[in-house]
Design a protein around this motif. Structure first.
Motif, PDB file in Angstrom:
ATOM      1  N   THR A  26       9.706  14.499 -17.381  1.00  0.00           N
ATOM      2  CA  THR A  26       8.748  14.386 -18.856  1.00  0.00           C
ATOM      3  C   THR A  26       9.628  14.290 -20.395  1.00  0.00           C
ATOM      4  OG1 THR A  26       7.013  15.647 -17.838  1.00  0.00           O
ATOM      5  CG2 THR A  26       6.945  15.537 -20.292  1.00  0.00           C
ATOM      6  N   ALA A  27      10.682  15.175 -20.078  1.00  0.00           N
ATOM      7  CA  ALA A  27      11.635  15.163 -21.245  1.00  0.00           C
ATOM      8  C   ALA A  27      12.393  13.706 -21.490  1.00  0.00           C
ATOM      9  CB  ALA A  27      12.826  16.144 -21.094  1.00  0.00           C
ATOM     10  N   LEU A  38      10.538   2.431 -24.840  1.00  0.00           N
ATOM     11  CA  LEU A  38       9.845   2.529 -23.699  1.00  0.00           C
ATOM     12  C   LEU A  38       9.301   1.380 -22.833  1.00  0.00           C
ATOM     13  CD1 LEU A  38       8.351   4.729 -21.875  1.00  0.00           C
ATOM     14  CD2 LEU A  38       6.470   4.259 -23.313  1.00  0.00           C
ATOM     15  N   LYS A  39       9.692   1.059 -21.580  1.00  0.00           N
ATOM     16  CA  LYS A  39       9.348   0.023 -21.103  1.00  0.00           C
ATOM     17  C   LYS A  39       8.113   0.248 -19.968  1.00  0.00           C
ATOM     18  CE  LYS A  39      14.165  -1.456 -20.713  1.00  0.00           C
ATOM     19  NZ  LYS A  39      15.475  -1.486 -19.718  1.00  0.00           N
ATOM     20  N   ARG A  40       7.463  -0.714 -19.847  1.00  0.00           N
ATOM     21  CA  ARG A  40       6.320  -0.654 -18.978  1.00  0.00           C
ATOM     22  C   ARG A  40       6.854  -0.146 -17.357  1.00  0.00           C
ATOM     23  NH1 ARG A  40       1.164  -2.527 -18.591  1.00  0.00           N
ATOM     24  NH2 ARG A  40       1.442  -3.677 -20.456  1.00  0.00           N
ATOM     25  N   SER A  41       7.932  -0.442 -17.211  1.00  0.00           N
ATOM     26  CA  SER A  41       8.356   0.213 -15.642  1.00  0.00           C
ATOM     27  C   SER A  41       8.500   1.522 -15.857  1.00  0.00           C
ATOM     28  CB  SER A  41       9.815  -0.637 -15.123  1.00  0.00           C
ATOM     29  OG  SER A  41      10.622  -0.396 -16.297  1.00  0.00           O
ATOM     30  N   ASP A  45       6.607   4.473 -13.782  1.00  0.00           N
ATOM     31  CA  ASP A  45       7.266   5.301 -13.072  1.00  0.00           C
ATOM     32  C   ASP A  45       7.087   6.510 -13.164  1.00  0.00           C
ATOM     33  OD1 ASP A  45       9.491   6.076 -11.111  1.00  0.00           O
ATOM     34  OD2 ASP A  45      10.614   6.712 -12.887  1.00  0.00           O
ATOM     35  N   PHE A  46       6.878   6.947 -14.609  1.00  0.00           N
ATOM     36  CA  PHE A  46       6.590   8.372 -14.922  1.00  0.00           C
ATOM     37  C   PHE A  46       5.199   8.795 -14.372  1.00  0.00           C
ATOM     38  CE2 PHE A  46       4.601  11.158 -18.072  1.00  0.00           C
ATOM     39  CZ  PHE A  46       5.323  12.208 -17.886  1.00  0.00           C
ATOM     40  N   LEU A  47       3.961   7.940 -14.418  1.00  0.00           N
ATOM     41  CA  LEU A  47       2.811   7.988 -13.948  1.00  0.00           C
ATOM     42  C   LEU A  47       2.892   8.261 -12.393  1.00  0.00           C
ATOM     43  CD1 LEU A  47       0.640   5.579 -15.778  1.00  0.00           C
ATOM     44  CD2 LEU A  47       0.775   7.925 -16.334  1.00  0.00           C
ATOM     45  N   ALA A  48       3.597   7.593 -11.748  1.00  0.00           N
ATOM     46  CA  ALA A  48       3.632   7.909 -10.315  1.00  0.00           C
ATOM     47  C   ALA A  48       4.337   9.211  -9.892  1.00  0.00           C
ATOM     48  CB  ALA A  48       4.343   6.763  -9.777  1.00  0.00           C
ATOM     49  N   ALA A  53       3.669  14.644  -8.212  1.00  0.00           N
ATOM     50  CA  ALA A  53       4.074  16.097  -8.590  1.00  0.00           C
ATOM     51  C   ALA A  53       2.774  16.968  -8.791  1.00  0.00           C
ATOM     52  CB  ALA A  53       4.747  16.065  -9.806  1.00  0.00           C
ATOM     53  N   SER A  54       1.937  16.529  -9.414  1.00  0.00           N
ATOM     54  CA  SER A  54       0.751  17.310  -9.528  1.00  0.00           C
ATOM     55  C   SER A  54      -0.249  17.457  -8.176  1.00  0.00           C
ATOM     56  CB  SER A  54      -0.503  16.348 -10.389  1.00  0.00           C
ATOM     57  OG  SER A  54       0.075  16.246 -11.585  1.00  0.00           O
TER      58      SER A  54
END
Length: 242
Positions: A26-27, A38-41, A45-48, A53-54
């Protein structure tokens, strides 16, 4: 208590590791957003990572909560004055959850089969003590010199008003002399290793005096040990602590 702490520590420790990794991710994501590159990739990646993790956090923390609830119920039931209605399969599962850490790194397998929907009006604390003492006795005596093996607990209805509990191991078994003295107070073959010789004596007292049941022991050298218990589904015996 050490076993309880170890069992709960596994899902909690895993959750902490996952949470720490998510915090770092997240940081990094926030830094990219702040820098305006910020790139779409990176977003995908962060959403995945966040979704995975959730899901893992929910699963591990739910497991930890289940363990804590089981241990709380077992602790509450330790009172010998606490006669109540309970489902035998549910209680057995709670007790066994607390026993599995006792296997440690021993090469032992604990199998449990319990017929569902066996309602009992009895004393859950003493019942748990019986299973615990049988388990600890088997681990301590049936498998010397690090020998591997199997411990089986099988529970089913016995007529309309009783349940049958079969506790068995495929360990070293008992000689005739040991078998005759197994339920005697202070008799043990492991006194040099700290055994008090009270485990099976307490089992006998609790089963007969508190739970109002009966038990039988069958064992031969090299052929394991089988303990057969029959308990009334409604305990009518006068309550007596061992």
């Amino acid at each position: 208590m050490a076993g309880v702490a170890h069992e709960v520590n596994t899902p909690v420790g895993t959750s902490l590791t996952i949470a720490s990794s998510l915090e770092n991710k997240t940081a990094q994501f926030a830094a990219e957003v702040a820098q305006g590159n910020l790139k779409r990739s990176s977003l995908n990646d962060f959403l995945a990572v966040s979704r995975e993790a959730s899901a893992q956090l929910v699963a591990n923390l739910a497991h930890a909560a289940e363990l804590v609830q089981s241990f709380k119920q077992v602790a509450t039931d330790q009172s010998y004055a606490n006669k109540r209605v309970f489902d035998l399969a549910d209680l057995t599962r709670q007790v066994v959850t607390g026993l599995r850490p006792g296997l440690g790194n021993k090469n032992l397998v604990l199998n449990v089969e319990c017929q569902p929907d066996l309602a009992m009006n009895s004393y859950p604390g003493p019942y748990g003590q019986v299973l615990t003492n049988l388990f600890l006795n088997s681990v301590a005596h049936a498998f010397p010199d690090g020998r591997g093996g199997i411990i089986d607990i099988r529970i089913r209805a016995y007529g309309h008003d009783h349940v049958e509990i079969l506790f068995a191991d495929n360990g070293c078994g008992m000689s005739l002399d040991v078998r005759r003295k197994a339920f005697d107070p202070f008799f043990t073959t492991r006194r040099d290793q700290g055994s008090t010789g009270l485990g099976l004596h307490i089992v006998h007292n609790v089963v007969t005096n508190c739970l109002g049941g009966r038990l039988n022991l069958d064992s031969e050298p090299g052929e394991g040990t089988r303990i057969h218990l029959v308990l009334p589904r409604t305990a009518l015996a006068a309550l007596a602590a061992p």
